[in-house]
Design a protein around this motif. Structure first.
Motif, PDB file in Angstrom:
ATOM      1  N   HIS A  21       0.960  -1.224   0.023  1.00  0.00           N
ATOM      2  CA  HIS A  21       0.138   0.016  -0.162  1.00  0.00           C
ATOM      3  C   HIS A  21       0.877   1.275  -0.006  1.00  0.00           C
ATOM      4  O   HIS A  21       0.589   2.238   0.782  1.00  0.00           O
ATOM      5  N   VAL A  22       1.836   1.325  -0.907  1.00  0.00           N
ATOM      6  CA  VAL A  22       2.571   2.654  -1.184  1.00  0.00           C
ATOM      7  C   VAL A  22       2.317   3.306  -2.530  1.00  0.00           C
ATOM      8  O   VAL A  22       1.996   2.596  -3.495  1.00  0.00           O
ATOM      9  N   ASP A  23       2.413   4.480  -2.533  1.00  0.00           N
ATOM     10  CA  ASP A  23       2.411   5.197  -3.873  1.00  0.00           C
ATOM     11  C   ASP A  23       3.304   4.653  -4.791  1.00  0.00           C
ATOM     12  O   ASP A  23       2.958   4.485  -6.181  1.00  0.00           O
ATOM     13  N   THR A  24       4.612   4.326  -4.701  1.00  0.00           N
ATOM     14  CA  THR A  24       5.629   3.835  -5.451  1.00  0.00           C
ATOM     15  C   THR A  24       5.894   2.350  -4.918  1.00  0.00           C
ATOM     16  O   THR A  24       6.564   2.227  -3.777  1.00  0.00           O
ATOM     17  N   PRO A  25       5.536   1.667  -5.804  1.00  0.00           N
ATOM     18  CA  PRO A  25       5.625  -0.108  -5.243  1.00  0.00           C
ATOM     19  C   PRO A  25       7.155  -0.271  -5.101  1.00  0.00           C
ATOM     20  O   PRO A  25       7.988   0.372  -5.855  1.00  0.00           O
ATOM     21  N   THR A  26       7.390  -1.126  -4.343  1.00  0.00           N
ATOM     22  CA  THR A  26       8.822  -1.597  -4.000  1.00  0.00           C
ATOM     23  C   THR A  26       8.656  -3.124  -4.095  1.00  0.00           C
ATOM     24  O   THR A  26       7.518  -3.812  -3.532  1.00  0.00           O
ATOM     25  N   LEU A  27       9.766  -3.795  -4.705  1.00  0.00           N
ATOM     26  CA  LEU A  27       9.585  -5.323  -4.534  1.00  0.00           C
ATOM     27  C   LEU A  27      10.919  -5.824  -4.427  1.00  0.00           C
ATOM     28  O   LEU A  27      12.028  -5.225  -5.017  1.00  0.00           O
ATOM     29  N   LEU A  40       8.649  -8.940 -15.426  1.00  0.00           N
ATOM     30  CA  LEU A  40       9.559  -8.110 -16.221  1.00  0.00           C
ATOM     31  C   LEU A  40       9.412  -8.187 -17.746  1.00  0.00           C
ATOM     32  O   LEU A  40       9.603  -7.117 -18.292  1.00  0.00           O
ATOM     33  N   LYS A  41       8.905  -9.164 -18.303  1.00  0.00           N
ATOM     34  CA  LYS A  41       8.568  -8.963 -19.650  1.00  0.00           C
ATOM     35  C   LYS A  41       7.301  -8.416 -19.759  1.00  0.00           C
ATOM     36  O   LYS A  41       7.126  -7.795 -20.981  1.00  0.00           O
ATOM     37  N   ALA A  42       6.411  -8.221 -19.047  1.00  0.00           N
ATOM     38  CA  ALA A  42       5.116  -7.306 -19.083  1.00  0.00           C
ATOM     39  C   ALA A  42       5.205  -5.752 -19.043  1.00  0.00           C
ATOM     40  O   ALA A  42       4.564  -4.948 -19.504  1.00  0.00           O
ATOM     41  N   CYS A  43       6.405  -5.591 -18.199  1.00  0.00           N
ATOM     42  CA  CYS A  43       6.546  -3.972 -18.107  1.00  0.00           C
ATOM     43  C   CYS A  43       7.245  -3.229 -19.196  1.00  0.00           C
ATOM     44  O   CYS A  43       8.253  -3.489 -19.756  1.00  0.00           O
ATOM     45  N   LYS A  44       6.262  -2.292 -19.708  1.00  0.00           N
ATOM     46  CA  LYS A  44       6.563  -1.547 -21.009  1.00  0.00           C
ATOM     47  C   LYS A  44       7.411  -0.587 -20.507  1.00  0.00           C
ATOM     48  O   LYS A  44       8.178   0.171 -21.666  1.00  0.00           O
ATOM     49  N   GLN A  45       7.385  -0.058 -19.216  1.00  0.00           N
ATOM     50  CA  GLN A  45       8.343   0.902 -19.099  1.00  0.00           C
ATOM     51  C   GLN A  45       9.645   0.884 -18.333  1.00  0.00           C
ATOM     52  O   GLN A  45      10.613   1.611 -18.025  1.00  0.00           O
ATOM     53  N   CYS A  62       8.436   3.373 -12.682  1.00  0.00           N
ATOM     54  CA  CYS A  62       7.119   2.942 -12.793  1.00  0.00           C
ATOM     55  C   CYS A  62       6.018   3.950 -12.870  1.00  0.00           C
ATOM     56  O   CYS A  62       5.946   4.951 -12.150  1.00  0.00           O
ATOM     57  N   ASN A  63       5.173   3.685 -13.954  1.00  0.00           N
ATOM     58  CA  ASN A  63       3.885   4.588 -13.925  1.00  0.00           C
ATOM     59  C   ASN A  63       2.613   4.035 -13.453  1.00  0.00           C
ATOM     60  O   ASN A  63       1.527   4.641 -13.547  1.00  0.00           O
ATOM     61  N   LEU A  64       2.705   2.851 -12.443  1.00  0.00           N
ATOM     62  CA  LEU A  64       1.672   2.549 -11.727  1.00  0.00           C
ATOM     63  C   LEU A  64       0.623   1.684 -12.754  1.00  0.00           C
ATOM     64  O   LEU A  64      -0.819   1.788 -12.440  1.00  0.00           O
ATOM     65  N   CYS A  65       1.028   1.396 -13.846  1.00  0.00           N
ATOM     66  CA  CYS A  65       0.031   0.941 -14.761  1.00  0.00           C
ATOM     67  C   CYS A  65      -0.647  -0.475 -14.446  1.00  0.00           C
ATOM     68  O   CYS A  65      -1.765  -0.873 -14.881  1.00  0.00           O
ATOM     69  N   ARG A  66       0.025  -1.321 -13.581  1.00  0.00           N
ATOM     70  CA  ARG A  66      -0.503  -2.532 -12.735  1.00  0.00           C
ATOM     71  C   ARG A  66      -0.272  -3.741 -13.979  1.00  0.00           C
ATOM     72  O   ARG A  66      -0.831  -4.619 -13.792  1.00  0.00           O
ATOM     73  N   LYS A  78       1.771  -5.292  -5.298  1.00  0.00           N
ATOM     74  CA  LYS A  78       0.677  -4.526  -4.896  1.00  0.00           C
ATOM     75  C   LYS A  78       0.847  -3.009  -5.141  1.00  0.00           C
ATOM     76  O   LYS A  78       1.805  -2.449  -4.872  1.00  0.00           O
ATOM     77  N   ILE A  79      -0.210  -2.631  -5.968  1.00  0.00           N
ATOM     78  CA  ILE A  79      -0.345  -1.111  -6.274  1.00  0.00           C
ATOM     79  C   ILE A  79      -1.470  -0.703  -6.117  1.00  0.00           C
ATOM     80  O   ILE A  79      -2.418  -0.969  -6.408  1.00  0.00           O
TER      81      ILE A  79
END
Length: 79
Positions: A21-27, A40-45, A62-66, A78-79
């Motif tokens: 539950h953070v604005d900028t996800p960390t993982l 990794l494959k799905a992230c367009k950014q 990250c642009n929070l696109c999910r 979680k975004i």
């Protein structure tokens, strides 16, 4: 051994750790080999990166696109 069916997002097993539950996800995830990581494959950014064999999210990119959330096989992002 990690069993995704029993995951409660507690972060105590050490397989995955994140701040929920953070604005900028960390993982910090080591569940998928980087060469096979769906996030990794799905992230367009190109915000999903490999750091020392672990999958991480670069919060500056990250642009929070999910897109990564939708493909994560163990639902730890979680975004």
């Amino acid at each position: 051994m990690f069993n995704s069916g029993h995951c409660t997002d507690c972060t105590t097993c050490g397989s995955c750790q994140q701040a929920p539950h953070v604005d900028t996800p960390t993982l910090f995830c080591m569940h998928c080999p980087p060469s096979e990581a769906p996030c990794l494959k799905a992230c367009k950014q190109n915000a999903i990166e490999v750091l020392g064999g672990a999958i991480t999210i670069n919060g500056e990119k990250c642009n929070l696109c999910r897109d990564c959330v939708e493909v994560c096989p163990i639902n730890v992002i979680k975004i």
